[in-house]
Design a protein around this motif. Structure first.
Motif, PDB file in Angstrom:
ATOM      1  N   LEU A 204       0.916  -1.195   0.282  1.00  0.00           N
ATOM      2  CA  LEU A 204       0.051  -0.078   0.006  1.00  0.00           C
ATOM      3  C   LEU A 204       0.931   1.288  -0.014  1.00  0.00           C
ATOM      4  O   LEU A 204       1.699   1.467   0.748  1.00  0.00           O
TER       5      LEU A 204
ATOM      6  N   LEU B 168      -2.732   0.228  -4.195  1.00  0.00           N
ATOM      7  CA  LEU B 168      -2.493  -1.034  -3.925  1.00  0.00           C
ATOM      8  C   LEU B 168      -1.753  -1.795  -4.879  1.00  0.00           C
ATOM      9  O   LEU B 168      -2.361  -1.843  -6.089  1.00  0.00           O
TER      10      LEU B 168
ATOM     11  N   VAL C 231      -8.793   2.654  -1.674  1.00  0.00           N
ATOM     12  CA  VAL C 231      -7.775   2.285  -2.546  1.00  0.00           C
ATOM     13  C   VAL C 231      -8.406   3.073  -4.022  1.00  0.00           C
ATOM     14  O   VAL C 231      -9.424   2.676  -4.459  1.00  0.00           O
TER      15      VAL C 231
END
Ligand SMILES: [Zn+2]
Length: 278
Positions: free
Chosen positions: A42, A51, A101
Motif C-alpha cells: 500500500l 495497492l 484504494v
C-alpha cells in the motif's frame, strides 16, 4: 507542478505459500521447502492510496471442488486465520477500507497476486497491468491455467484495465518497470518517497526475484513462462541497475525473512499506520 512522492508505505501479508525452494530458485538441489509470504503493498500518494497486488481468491481455497481444480500442484496455499476476506482484513488492520484504494496495480496475473482484483470491478478504479501479461493470460485454455493464472480471478469486463507496453508512471512517485521472464508481462515497481518523509525509496521486485538470494547471487527464478531460466536474470539485473542508480534497496517478492523484517521496519517508521481513519 512537480509530482510529489509517496508519503507512506505499508506492506501486507495476504497469506503464505508452502512450496519447494525450486519454485523460487531454479535448479536448487537442497530439497528444502519454504513458507513464503504472499505480498501486497500500500502506498499513500497524491490522490489516494495505491495497492500493488491483491493476494489469493479465498473462494478457490475454501470450496472443495474449486480447491481440487485450482490448488493441487504441490504448492500449499495458506490463507490468514479467520473467516474473513484476506485483502479486506489486511486493509482493515492497516486502518483502511477497500474504498480508500484509488489505484490498483498488478505485478502479474498469478493466483497469489490477482485473486483479490475482483474487489475492484465496476467502480472505475484503474487496474494497471502490462498488455503482454493480459494477452497471455487471456490466451486459450488450458495454457494460462496450467501456469497458475485463473481466468475466474481476472476475466471480468467491469475491470478498468490500464494496459501498458513497458515502463509507466501509475501514480505520483510510483513507476511500473517491465521485468518479464517469470511471466510474459511481469512488472516491478520503483517507489520514490517524498522529501517530506525523508526521501529515498524502494524497488519492489515482486516475482522477478522471489528471494534475497535471487538478487544477491543473480539466481534464476524457478518458475518462468516462454523463456529460458537464465533469461529471468536479465530482469534481475535490470532491477539491480535501477536500484543502484537511485541508491534504493530491492525488495524481493516472497522472501520469508526479508518481507516480515521490512514490514515491521516500515510499521515503526510510520507508527501511525493502523491508527488513522480512512
Ligand atoms: Zn508469480
Amino acid at each position: 507542478m512537480a509530482s510529489s512522492g509517496v508519503r507512506r508505505v505499508i506492506l501486507l501479508t495476504l497469506g503464505w505459500a508452502d512450496l519447494p525452494i525450486t519454485v523460487s530458485i531454479h535448479g536448487d538441489t537442497s530439497g528444502e521447502r519454504l513458507r513464503e509470504p504472499v505480498p501486497g503493498v500500500l502506498l499513500q500518494c497524491d490522490g489516494g492510496w495505491v495497492l500493488i497486488d491483491t493476494g489469493f481468491n479465498p473462494a478457490l481455497l475454501r470450496d472443495g471442488p474449486l480447491r481440487r481444480r485450482f490448488h493441487s500442484d504441490g504448492t500449499e496455499a495458506i490463507l490468514p486465520e479467520g473467516p474473513g476476506d484476506p485483502l479486506e482484513s489486511a486493509l482493515e488492520a492497516a486502518g483502511l477500507a477497500l474504498a480508500d484504494v484509488k489505484v490498483v496495480a498488478l505485478s502479474h496475473l498469478h493466483y497469489d497476486h490477482a485473486g483479490g482484483v475482483r474487489h475492484f470491478t465496476g467502480f472505475g478504479v484503474p487496474v494497471h497491468l502490462q498488455r503482454a501479461e493480459y494477452s497471455y493470460a487471456m490466451s486459450a485454455h488450458p495454457e494460462p491455467e496450467r501456469h497458475g493464472m485463473f481466468r475466474i480471478d481476472y476475466d471480468d469486463p467491469e475491470i478498468n484495465w490500464r494496459l501498458a507496453d513497458g515502463d509507466a508512471e501509475i501514480a505520483p512517485g510510483v513507476h511500473a518497470v517491465a521485468s518479464p521472464g517469470h511471466t510474459p508481462g511481469h512488472q516491478s515497481f520503483v517507489v520514490d518517497l517524498d522529501p517530506s518523509v525523508g526521501g529515498g525509496g524502494f524497488v519492489f521486485a515482486f516475482d522477478a526475484a522471489d528471494l534475497v538470494a535471487n538478487i544477491e547471487h543473480e539466481l534464476s527464478v524457478g518458475s518462468f513462462i516462454n523463456c529460458r531460466p537464465e533469461d529471468t536474470v536479465a530482469s534481475i539485473r535490470r532491477l539491480k541497475a535501477l536500484a543502484a542508480e537511485r541508491g534504493y534497496p530491492i525488495v524481493p517478492g516472497h522472501d520469508p525473512v526479508a518481507w516480515p523484517a521490512l514490514s515491521s521496519q516500515l510499521a515503526s517508521r510510520w507508527p501511525a499506520a493502523g491508527r488513522y481513519a480512512p
